[in-house]
Design an enzyme around this catalytic site. Sequence first.
Site, mmCIF file in Angstrom:
data_model
loop_
_atom_site.group_PDB
_atom_site.id
_atom_site.type_symbol
_atom_site.label_atom_id
_atom_site.label_comp_id
_atom_site.label_asym_id
_atom_site.label_seq_id
_atom_site.Cartn_x
_atom_site.Cartn_y
_atom_site.Cartn_z
ATOM 1 N N CYS A 49 0.833 -1.202 0.000
ATOM 2 C CA CYS A 49 0.000 0.000 0.000
ATOM 3 C C CYS A 49 0.869 1.254 0.000
ATOM 4 C CB CYS A 49 -0.926 0.014 1.213
ATOM 5 S SG CYS A 49 -2.020 1.459 1.264
ATOM 6 N N ARG A 91 -9.783 -3.057 -8.737
ATOM 7 C CA ARG A 91 -10.634 -2.032 -9.341
ATOM 8 C C ARG A 91 -11.602 -2.623 -10.366
ATOM 9 N NH1 ARG A 91 -6.267 2.319 -11.152
ATOM 10 N NH2 ARG A 91 -4.941 0.451 -11.268
#
Length: 393
Positions: A164, A295
Amino acid sequence: TCMLSYTGWHSWLKRVKKRLVLHVEALSIPCPNNNVQIVRKPRRAAGTENLRTADERPMVTTLPNDVFLPFAPDKPWLAPLAGWSDLPFRLLCRRFGAAVCCTEMISAKGLIYKSPGTAELFATCPEDGPVVVQLFGSEAPFMEAAAGQLRDKGFVWFDCNMGCSVPKVARTGSGAAMCKDIDNALAVAEALIRAAGRGRVGFKLRLGWDEPGRSPAAETWRVLAPALEALGAGWLTLHPRTAKQGFTGTARWEYLSELKALVSLPVIASGDLFTAEDGVRCLAETGVDTVMYARGALRDPAIFKAHLDLLAGREPEVADVATLLARIREHARLARELSTEKVALLKMRTIVPRYIRHIEGSKQLRADIIACRSWDDFEKALHTFEAGKSSSE
């Protein structure tokens, strides 16, 4: 200048002394590793009794026969998605063929200190399996203790977030910032594996912090991957971008092929998998074991069914408006059933615009959904859009 009376001065001095004692008592907090002392604020000290060491539970070296994680082209995964991959969304994706789902990323310290909202992040049910709990943190004692607590709750599989790049995560030394300190990253990995068992922890990586020549922490995946395998990692996931890139530019899938050749562990691909066609093409080009949709799943939870259709030689179904609205209503039903009314409505207000973005004439529906303040408003917006589409056909 304010002059204090003797009584006032004495009272003030007593309060200062009390604060100093509390501060000193809170400076050294016992951690699973007795050689490590972590400085915390006094109000945090009360939570440290929850820290446990891996020595309190036996090392797990044999996996139960009835529990396994699938790694195969026809077993696509749902990625850990902060703010999105909650229980309702995971169950929806499973209905379309997601073989494994990951929780939202969970702070190890948030779990240990029982931060508000943390428990909701690992809410699950019997239909939600197999599920992988993703943890993040840069301190081995807390990561080990967090995995231990989750093991006690019945969780089996874990993922360590080393990828991340969001600033609020990276500036704590967690996520992708862990590639800046390889020794600490491996210490965290070793602690997690010690708590969960060999083969039960995966690691999600980036290529490095920045490009070669711009950062000493460049292409750190080449060092981390074999080291993690040697420690007992169960699998590796690579998003082939640097942390500095974030989600800009293009994912360099060629590095996935290199990783697959470098280790004998299962390798999962991540990055630029927006459609099922992307996922199938990535499998063919890189030779990875499976793919992890992120996504792409947010745009269309049915991406998993389309993935399976393509592999089977079938033409993926293109959802019409009625099918899409039924899907939205099913997600809303799951959200209301498994979350509070307020949280469920907020989640639907943010995710439905992603579902309908590609539909012609959906601009007004997106605006209505974002503006809704009640479930009546939500259903009214869907009904109005549905009626408008029906009359125009």
